[in-house]
Design an enzyme around this catalytic site. Structure first.
Site, PDB file in Angstrom:
ATOM      1  N   THR A 206      17.006  50.680 104.651  1.00 37.94           N
ATOM      2  CA  THR A 206      17.316  49.558 103.779  1.00 37.94           C
ATOM      3  C   THR A 206      16.034  48.811 103.389  1.00 37.94           C
ATOM      4  O   THR A 206      15.121  48.685 104.187  1.00 37.94           O
ATOM      5  CB  THR A 206      18.255  48.593 104.520  1.00 37.94           C
ATOM      6  N   VAL A 235      30.803  51.600 103.955  1.00 41.59           N
ATOM      7  CA  VAL A 235      30.010  50.463 103.513  1.00 41.59           C
ATOM      8  C   VAL A 235      29.322  49.858 104.727  1.00 41.59           C
ATOM      9  O   VAL A 235      29.980  49.580 105.735  1.00 41.59           O
ATOM     10  CB  VAL A 235      30.881  49.405 102.813  1.00 41.59           C
ATOM     11  N   GLY A 236      28.025  49.684 104.647  1.00 45.12           N
ATOM     12  CA  GLY A 236      27.278  49.076 105.737  1.00 45.12           C
ATOM     13  C   GLY A 236      27.108  47.585 105.542  1.00 45.12           C
ATOM     14  O   GLY A 236      27.877  46.929 104.825  1.00 45.12           O
ATOM     15  N   ASP A 237      26.065  47.043 106.152  1.00 46.72           N
ATOM     16  CA  ASP A 237      25.867  45.598 106.112  1.00 46.72           C
ATOM     17  C   ASP A 237      25.141  45.121 104.861  1.00 46.72           C
ATOM     18  O   ASP A 237      25.230  43.949 104.500  1.00 46.72           O
ATOM     19  CB  ASP A 237      25.100  45.134 107.356  1.00 46.72           C
TER      20      ASP A 237
END
Length: 344
Positions: A206, A235-237
């Protein structure tokens, strides 16, 4: 005292007031602008990186810093600066965001991004976009051009297209390096548990930015391609306000990178800012507490943080994090855990 005496005293007072030198209020010093970025955290060791690779990553970080600093030097806003800073990393195949994003298990790319303006805590995010060239621009459009905070999937792509953003075919994001990582992981999955197979490069990557502008406004942005061989739809953070991204004027701005499932469960970005706001902790101290909670659950990663006075900190519980900062005083970048040698 007679009326005449009062008249004389009043006249003297007016005379003295007229003759007194006015006291000028001390000027309030404008805050210095400051920008920090990250390009992912994990087991990043010097012995595993060639000098040429290190130079390439450093050049990528410097390009991102300069893009954001160009906005701030001209008196631009923090939210414009963080957007400008992450776009070069979305366009750089070294980073897991935009071009060069990792593959999902089905061989496609699903990208996430979010942005937050500390002035009014307005925010925008997209999750699972597959056709917008620069997801951070889609997140910004959600914030500025809609009544919503997040769009996901085909609806997010359609919204971005409707806003006139540059759209691409999904294969635009392909790179040989990421394809090889996907093939290696899929081949090994049959024999080994998933958690033991992903390297940090395949889990993390990221990118993000935080900034304060010359008006004292804060902002944060985060964008990612997610995890190699992730389940389609995961879906991640990164697109979640309060998990990877948060900004509030006078308090702090945060962008996170790491194992997203744990960062979501802790609410890392909001946890940090709440500790600064309600416990009066330094941003670095608050970040350390939040990452300690992540570690206790079994996760790792890092954050970049900036407070309302423009103080920046980099906190991570992994071996390294691609990172850098720039201000009127100079700039520096670092990759490994050892601190940078000084301004470049």
């Amino acid at each position: 005292m007679t009326l005449k005496s009062l008249t004389i005293l009043a006249g003297a007072g007016l005379f003295l007031a007229a003759c007194a030198t006015p006291v000028e209020p001390e000027p309030v010093a404008a805050p210095k602008w400051h920008l920090a970025i990250h390009g992912g955290a994990g087991v990043i060791l010097r012995e595993n990186m060639t000098p040429e690779e290190e130079a390439a990553y450093t050049a990528g970080l410097n390009a991102a810093l300069e893009a954001g600093a160009a906005v701030l030097r001209e008196g631009g806003s923090a939210v414009d600066a963080v957007q400008a800073a992450v776009i070069p990393m979305e366009n750089n195949p070294l980073f897991n965001a935009g071009y060069g994003a990792v593959f999902a298990a089905n061989g496609t790319h699903e990208l996430d991004a979010s942005i937050m303006d500390g002035r009014d805590r307005d925010a925008g995010a997209v999750a699972g976009v597959m056709r917008v060239k620069n997801p951070i621009l889609a997140a910004r459009a959600v914030m500025d051009k809609s009544e919503h905070v997040m769009f996901a999937g085909p609806g997010a792509d359609a919204f971005a297209d409707g806003q006139g953003l540059e759209m691409v075919v999904n294969t635009y994001f392909d790179t040989d390096r990421r394809r090889e990582a996907l093939d290696r992981l899929l081949e090994a999955r049959e024999a080994k548990p998933l958690a033991a197979l992903r390297s940090d490069e395949e889990r993390f990557g990221t990118v993000g930015a935080v900034a304060i502008d010359s008006e004292g406004n804060l902002a944060a942005a985060t964008t990612t391609g997610g995890m190699t061989a992730k389940a389609p739809g995961r879906v991640g953070d990164a697109p979640l306000i309060g998990a990877a991204t948060y900004a509030e004027n006078g308090v702090c701005a945060v962008s996170a990178t790491g194992h997203g499932e744990y960062f979501i469960r802790v609410g890392v970005a909001k946890t940090i800012c709440d500790r600064v706001k309600f416990r009066d902790e330094r941003v670095g101290t608050a970040a350390g507490v939040a990452l300690g909670e992540v570690a206790a659950l079994g996760g790792d990663g890092g954050v970049i943080v900036i407070d309302g006075a423009g103080n920046v900190d980099f906190v991570f519980n992994s071996a390294g994090m691609y990172r850098g900062e720039i201000s009127p005083s100079g700039s520096s970048t670092a990759i490994f855990r050892d601190p940078p040698a000084g301004d470049e």
